[in-house]
Design a protein around this motif. Structure first.
Motif, PDB file in Angstrom:
ATOM      1  N   UNK A 146       7.102   7.164 115.069  1.00  0.00           N
ATOM      2  CA  UNK A 146       6.898   6.385 116.299  1.00  0.00           C
ATOM      3  C   UNK A 146       6.265   5.028 116.015  1.00  0.00           C
ATOM      4  N   UNK A 147       6.141   4.706 114.724  1.00  0.00           N
ATOM      5  CA  UNK A 147       5.687   3.383 114.307  1.00  0.00           C
ATOM      6  C   UNK A 147       6.640   2.866 113.229  1.00  0.00           C
TER       7      UNK A 147
ATOM      8  N   UNK B 236      15.935   4.723  94.839  1.00  0.00           N
ATOM      9  CA  UNK B 236      14.705   4.557  95.595  1.00  0.00           C
ATOM     10  C   UNK B 236      14.659   3.101  96.035  1.00  0.00           C
ATOM     11  N   UNK B 237      14.502   2.868  97.327  1.00  0.00           N
ATOM     12  CA  UNK B 237      14.475   1.498  97.843  1.00  0.00           C
ATOM     13  C   UNK B 237      13.160   1.249  98.562  1.00  0.00           C
ATOM     14  N   UNK B 238      12.609   0.078  98.337  1.00  0.00           N
ATOM     15  CA  UNK B 238      11.382  -0.319  99.020  1.00  0.00           C
ATOM     16  C   UNK B 238      11.769  -1.163 100.231  1.00  0.00           C
ATOM     17  N   UNK B 239      11.566  -0.585 101.415  1.00  0.00           N
ATOM     18  CA  UNK B 239      11.986  -1.241 102.647  1.00  0.00           C
ATOM     19  C   UNK B 239      10.776  -1.596 103.496  1.00  0.00           C
ATOM     20  N   UNK B 240      10.903  -2.674 104.261  1.00  0.00           N
ATOM     21  CA  UNK B 240       9.826  -3.127 105.132  1.00  0.00           C
ATOM     22  C   UNK B 240      10.251  -3.054 106.592  1.00  0.00           C
ATOM     23  N   UNK B 241       9.374  -2.503 107.389  1.00  0.00           N
ATOM     24  CA  UNK B 241       9.522  -2.527 108.843  1.00  0.00           C
ATOM     25  C   UNK B 241      10.851  -1.909 109.314  1.00  0.00           C
ATOM     26  N   UNK B 242      11.119  -0.691 108.890  1.00  0.00           N
ATOM     27  CA  UNK B 242      12.218   0.036 109.537  1.00  0.00           C
ATOM     28  C   UNK B 242      11.766   0.314 110.965  1.00  0.00           C
ATOM     29  N   UNK B 243      12.543  -0.069 111.980  1.00  0.00           N
ATOM     30  CA  UNK B 243      12.073   0.058 113.362  1.00  0.00           C
ATOM     31  C   UNK B 243      11.693   1.495 113.729  1.00  0.00           C
ATOM     32  N   UNK B 244      10.684   1.612 114.575  1.00  0.00           N
ATOM     33  CA  UNK B 244      10.214   2.928 115.015  1.00  0.00           C
ATOM     34  C   UNK B 244      11.309   3.654 115.780  1.00  0.00           C
ATOM     35  N   UNK B 245      11.454   4.949 115.494  1.00  0.00           N
ATOM     36  CA  UNK B 245      12.522   5.756 116.096  1.00  0.00           C
ATOM     37  C   UNK B 245      13.794   4.934 116.218  1.00  0.00           C
ATOM     38  N   UNK B 246      14.209   4.424 115.101  1.00  0.00           N
ATOM     39  CA  UNK B 246      15.383   3.568 115.096  1.00  0.00           C
ATOM     40  C   UNK B 246      15.976   3.458 113.713  1.00  0.00           C
ATOM     41  N   UNK B 247      16.606   2.341 113.439  1.00  0.00           N
ATOM     42  CA  UNK B 247      17.318   2.177 112.175  1.00  0.00           C
ATOM     43  C   UNK B 247      17.464   0.702 111.838  1.00  0.00           C
TER      44      UNK B 247
ATOM     45  N   UNK C 226      26.675  -1.322 119.677  1.00  0.00           N
ATOM     46  CA  UNK C 226      25.362  -1.038 119.106  1.00  0.00           C
ATOM     47  C   UNK C 226      24.989  -2.129 118.115  1.00  0.00           C
ATOM     48  N   UNK C 227      23.705  -2.451 118.053  1.00  0.00           N
ATOM     49  CA  UNK C 227      23.210  -3.517 117.189  1.00  0.00           C
ATOM     50  C   UNK C 227      23.043  -3.012 115.757  1.00  0.00           C
ATOM     51  N   UNK C 228      22.928  -3.960 114.823  1.00  0.00           N
ATOM     52  CA  UNK C 228      22.708  -3.613 113.421  1.00  0.00           C
ATOM     53  C   UNK C 228      21.306  -3.059 113.178  1.00  0.00           C
ATOM     54  N   UNK C 229      20.410  -3.313 114.105  1.00  0.00           N
ATOM     55  CA  UNK C 229      19.037  -2.844 113.978  1.00  0.00           C
ATOM     56  C   UNK C 229      18.555  -2.440 115.354  1.00  0.00           C
ATOM     57  N   UNK C 230      17.760  -1.352 115.434  1.00  0.00           N
ATOM     58  CA  UNK C 230      17.428  -0.813 116.756  1.00  0.00           C
ATOM     59  C   UNK C 230      16.142  -0.008 116.681  1.00  0.00           C
ATOM     60  N   UNK C 231      15.367  -0.056 117.780  1.00  0.00           N
ATOM     61  CA  UNK C 231      14.202   0.810 117.954  1.00  0.00           C
ATOM     62  C   UNK C 231      14.231   1.390 119.356  1.00  0.00           C
ATOM     63  N   UNK C 232      14.099   2.694 119.451  1.00  0.00           N
ATOM     64  CA  UNK C 232      14.073   3.355 120.763  1.00  0.00           C
ATOM     65  C   UNK C 232      12.794   2.979 121.506  1.00  0.00           C
ATOM     66  N   UNK C 233      11.685   3.053 120.828  1.00  0.00           N
ATOM     67  CA  UNK C 233      10.386   2.579 121.304  1.00  0.00           C
ATOM     68  C   UNK C 233       9.415   2.691 120.139  1.00  0.00           C
ATOM     69  N   UNK C 234       8.284   2.037 120.244  1.00  0.00           N
ATOM     70  CA  UNK C 234       7.219   2.130 119.243  1.00  0.00           C
ATOM     71  C   UNK C 234       5.922   2.406 119.975  1.00  0.00           C
ATOM     72  N   UNK C 235       5.123   3.332 119.450  1.00  0.00           N
ATOM     73  CA  UNK C 235       3.862   3.698 120.074  1.00  0.00           C
ATOM     74  C   UNK C 235       2.732   3.013 119.315  1.00  0.00           C
ATOM     75  N   UNK C 236       1.956   2.200 120.013  1.00  0.00           N
ATOM     76  CA  UNK C 236       0.887   1.449 119.353  1.00  0.00           C
ATOM     77  C   UNK C 236      -0.402   2.257 119.241  1.00  0.00           C
ATOM     78  N   UNK C 237      -0.565   3.281 120.106  1.00  0.00           N
ATOM     79  CA  UNK C 237      -1.788   4.066 120.093  1.00  0.00           C
ATOM     80  C   UNK C 237      -1.827   5.016 118.893  1.00  0.00           C
ATOM     81  N   UNK C 238      -3.026   5.530 118.602  1.00  0.00           N
ATOM     82  CA  UNK C 238      -3.211   6.453 117.478  1.00  0.00           C
ATOM     83  C   UNK C 238      -2.812   7.859 117.921  1.00  0.00           C
ATOM     84  N   UNK C 239      -1.535   8.029 118.173  1.00  0.00           N
ATOM     85  CA  UNK C 239      -0.971   9.318 118.559  1.00  0.00           C
ATOM     86  C   UNK C 239       0.052   9.733 117.519  1.00  0.00           C
TER      87      UNK C 239
END
Length: 896
Positions: free
Chosen positions: A390-391, A454-465, A803-816
């Motif tokens: 979720x992050x 093994x790939x080092x990736x940055x900022x894969x979108x939360x609940x997304x791709x 559908x877009x090349x990159x997507x996030x369903x939502x991101x949760x900012x709280x510590x949940x």
């Protein structure tokens, strides 16, 4: 004078030493007789079919013509079914599985007219401390149970409030004499005077109420048409002026609600073998089913359901009926006997078959969903990397690539991605058949390559791709094989020194020597319980030897071997003849940037009647262990036996109250010091390993050890007079069932992760758990290989969806933390999000994070809307949101 609520019921083990097929045959006779008796005897006010709905579905599959008659009795509350689908084990399955069990069970029962609103668990081997929260989340405010209670240590009365770690409180009623207290009750004076009336007096004394409950039923019993007349005789004969009536558990719980003003409150688990056996070591029985069940639960929760949510948000059709089938198949295996593993071999084969069916459904459905998504997003050869957290995720990801290029590179938005080659295989392209005017013609296909990266990736979108491109390149970083005795990342160093492993934390200098060794001990028990062999002493593994290392910038691995020379079986143990060898292959993995040291252990078991544990050293002396529960943790004291002599515990307990415990997945020990810099902990995350014990520091070992039971191998279902379980054989008394398959003569893999931390707080534990279990995963749109996934080679026509090349369903900012994101039972265009709070403070959830959805409502686990609920999550508890998207437009901020 008291009113005695007599509860007519059958306790229906769906499978046990007999198979489900045997159960189905018997049910056709017994359940039909129940229906006929209730229809013909108005004085027989009600009957209970054991609080589970799966047995009702089984019956109606055989007897579909009885559905209307059964439904009439259910609707009239004369026949009680539900709320469970199967009566769950509460320790050896995931918390999400317990919730789904109730959700499916109540749904099935309600379709027939009514689901019993009683949390009835008459025979489960202990109850985890979070059950009040799980019940409350499904709208049930009570539990009626039997095993695990101790009236000296926990509560004084049989009725009380039970409060969870998550703060929920429910009414609890303990079946003092079990679910079979008034089994086969008859009107004979001697039976009533010598058995029934004394039991009722004890129940009254423990309850302290004007009304009490006593169950009349037992294992697989049929309805007794004489019960109304028998109870009339009991009312007439008893000298206390008590009235005996046929009643329902719902009616009795209604009474408890009205008279609960002075109930005491208990907080904790019920797992003490004081009056009944709870089989404290059943967590290591039949590891094969426990591990496969864990893998399927994780696949559903971490891959299939998140992928389904992403697809549904874009209007892609997902046949979630298949998800329901998969969940119900594994829940069928979650009854206390089934998942406990105390079954006949024939029954265990059925369990394995159902689990494998569920696994195949999951993998097949997953394949089609990701293929559908990729067909909308990717060009040929492109790769989608999915993030199930979720992050946003930044870190190392496993990727499989097929290409005609001998050397490749990965790119994202035109920028090369740091990647490392782990393995490259050349695959024969084979031949394809072309149909020509002259008949079939075989056409050879050029060879191609399969890469594991093994790939080092940055900022894969939360609940997304995000989407990666594969290009031809001259070189890529590669993990090289060598004979190094040390591996490391930016946090940890693991070295082999004189046959022992040493783990060092670079940041604080903490050092754990002799990190891992194996312990082997005779098991003179059965499929219920481990029991030591008198005179036997544990055997320990020989020094570790190096098989090889693989070292790169992103990943480093060390592979070792360990051996133990052991007796072949109990007879050889008695003779002291250690003539067999157990060989363990250990693979240790360190990823750049991660705190977890991953451990995989492979072995082939050829030995019988033994228990194997892995002992993990620490640099800590602890007072208690910490283990995970659904949405919470629990601290358990470290104490081998509660009494100072064998004879003493035998006087007080039905089995040895050894401190071998069960975990949902994480085990930790900590040393909390007043000086913050001196506080430290060791946290172990397990994949399907359920049993542990903390071994206190002995004279030859300065610090505590965490002992994880890998497996126990036995050949019997039921044995008399075990050292740790005196008296009769469990389950079926004097009948011994041989279970050679429970000897686990097979290859097995065990996996866990070790982390050195500053503390073992709930939040730190869940962060490490997420890091270990919730890994990103990838899928490549490609035509070169059609066998990497189950259904890849079959043609399916997908409807086009933008559908877009990159997507996030939502991101949760709280510590949940994410528990699940699942499809809705009741809204085809909705998903259900369950989050939980691992911190020590209440957290308010910002609902603006879900503005992309057409409608957002707070619901309970049954998806019933909680109109006045606020988006606040208290510690160790959850919040459920039903998120609805429009049915006609793909997900975006404007249309949904």
């Amino acid at each position: 004078m008291a009113k005695v609520h007599v509860i007519p019921h059958t306790h229906w083990d769906r499978e046990w030493y007999f198979t489900q097929q045997d159960s189905d045959v018997l049910a056709t006779y017994n359940f039909t007789k129940v229906i006929e008796t209730l229809e013909n005897q108005s004085s027989y006010s009600c009957y209970h079919l054991d609080g589970q709905s799966a047995i009702v579905e089984d019956y109606l599959k055989v007897m579909p013509h009885m559905r209307e008659r059964m439904a009439k009795l259910v609707s009239d509350k004369r026949l009680f079914i539900g709320p469970w689908y199967t009566q769950t084990d509460t320790f050896n399955v995931a918390g999400e599985s317990i919730i789904r069990n109730l959700k499916y069970g109540m749904h099935v029962a309600e379709q027939l007219g009514h689901s019993m609103h009683v949390g009835y668990l008459p025979d489960t081997f202990g109850h985890n401390a979070q059950m009040p929260t799980l019940f409350k989340g499904c709208g049930i405010d009570n539990i009626i149970f039997w095993r695990g209670i101790d009236y000296d240590q926990q509560v004084e009365r049989s009725n009380f409030f039970w409060q969870s770690t998550g703060g929920d409180s429910i009414i609890a009623y303990n079946l003092v004499h079990g679910y079979g207290a008034a089994k086969n009750i008859v009107a004979e004076p001697a039976h009533l005077d010598n058995k029934i009336f004394p039991m009722v007096e004890k129940i009254k004394a423990l309850a302290g109420l004007d009304e009490v409950l006593i169950p009349s039923g037992g294992d697989q019993v049929n309805i007794d048409p004489n019960l109304p007349a028998t109870l009339a005789k009991a009312t007439e004969r008893n000298g206390a002026g008590d009235t005996y009536v046929i009643s329902s558990m719902e009616d009795y719980v209604d009474y408890l609600r009205q008279d609960s003003h002075d109930f005491d409150t208990y907080k904790g688990e019920f797992k003490i073998p004081r009056y009944t056996r709870i089989h404290k070591t059943i967590g290591s029985v039949r590891y094969d089913i426990k591990k496969l069940n864990f893998d399927i639960e994780q696949f559903l929760l971490k891959k299939l359901e998140p992928i389904t949510a992403i697809a549904k948000a874009h209007g892609i059709t997902v046949h979630t009926e298949l998800l329901d089938i998969a969940w119900k198949k594994i829940i069928e295996c979650h009854a206390h006997d089934s998942m406990g593993g105390c079954n006949s071999d024939a029954t265990n084969a059925d369990i394995m078959h159902r689990l494998k069916q569920a696994e195949e459904i999951c993998h097949g459905l997953y394949n089609l969903i990701v293929k559908d998504i990729a067909s909308q997003v990717c060009s040929e050869g492109e790769i989608m990397v999915f993030n199930n957290r979720i992050k946003p995720y930044s870190g190392i990801t496993d990727i499989v690539v097929f290409s005609t290029f001998a050397d490749i590179a990965l790119a994202h938005n035109g920028q090369l991605v740091t990647a490392e080659l782990i393995k490259r295989d050349t695959l024969d392209g084979g031949k394809v058949i072309e149909v020509t005017k002259d008949g079939e013609k075989e056409v050879p296909v050029p060879p191609y390559y399969r890469f594991e990266l093994k790939a080092k990736l940055n900022e894969i979108p939360a609940l997304g791709y995000l989407t990666l491109q594969v290009t031809e390149a001259g070189s890529m970083g590669k993990a090289h094989s060598d004979t190094s005795l040390q591996i490391e990342n930016d946090r940890l160093v693991l070295s082999l020194q004189n046959g022992e492993l040493v783990l060092t934390d670079k940041q604080n200098g903490r050092r754990i020597s002799n990190l891992i060794q194996f312990e082997n001990q005779a098991d003179d028990g059965d499929s219920y319980d481990f029991s030591p062999l008198e005179g036997d002493t544990p055997l320990y593994s020989q020094p570790l030897s190096l098989l090889g290392s693989q070292r790169g910038e992103l990943i480093q691995q060390m592979t070792l071997q360990s051996r133990i020379l052991v007796p072949q079986d109990l007879e050889d143990r008695r003779l002291g003849d250690a003539n067999s060898e157990i060989v363990f292959k250990l693979t240790f993995t360190l990823h750049h940037g991660e705190r977890n040291l991953q451990v995989d252990i492979d072995t082939v078991n050829h030995v019988k009647d033994h228990r194997v544990r892995v002992l993990i050293n620490s640099d800590i002396n602890a007072d208690c262990s910490v283990s995970t529960l659904p949405f919470a943790t629990i601290e358990r004291p470290i104490s081998p036996v509660l009494f100072d002599s064998e004879e003493n515990w035998r006087k007080h307990f039905r089995e040895c109250p050894v401190d071998i415990e069960t975990t949902e997945g994480v085990v930790a020990i900590g040393n909390t010091s007043s000086a913050e810099q001196d506080s430290k902990a060791l946290i172990i995350n397990c994949r399907g390993i359920k049993e542990y014990q903390i071994l206190k520091a002995a004279h030859n070992n300065q610090y505590d050890q965490i002992a994880l039971t890998l497996f126990k191998a036995v050949g019997f279902l039921g044995k008399d007079d075990l050292v740790w379980r005196p008296g009769r054989a469990s389950g079926i008394n004097n009948t011994v069932v041989h279970t050679p398959d429970a000897q686990l003569q097979q290859s097995m893999r065990f996996s866990f992760a070790i982390a050195i931390t500053e503390n073992a707080s709930h939040q730190v534990i869940r962060e490490l758990e997420t890091a270990y279990l919730s890994q990103p995963f990838s899928y490549q749109r490609q035509r070169l290989n059609s066998f990497e996934n189950r259904l890849e080679r079959f043609q399916v026509r997908f409807e086009e969806k933008p559908m877009a090349k990159q997507f996030s369903l939502f991101a949760i900012k709280e510590t949940l933390e994410l528990s699940s994101v699942s499809h809705s039972f009741y809204d085809a265009n909705a998903i259900v999000l369950r989050l939980f709070n691992p911190t020590e403070q209440a957290i308010e959830l910002d609902m603006n994070q879900f503005n992309g959805f057409a409608n957002v409502s707070i619901v309970n686990y049954r998806e019933q809307e909680l109109a006045d609920a606020k988006p606040v999550v208290v510690p160790n508890n959850t919040i459920d949101l039903r998120l609805s998207c429009t049915a006609t437009a793909p997900f975006d901020k404007e249309s949904c």
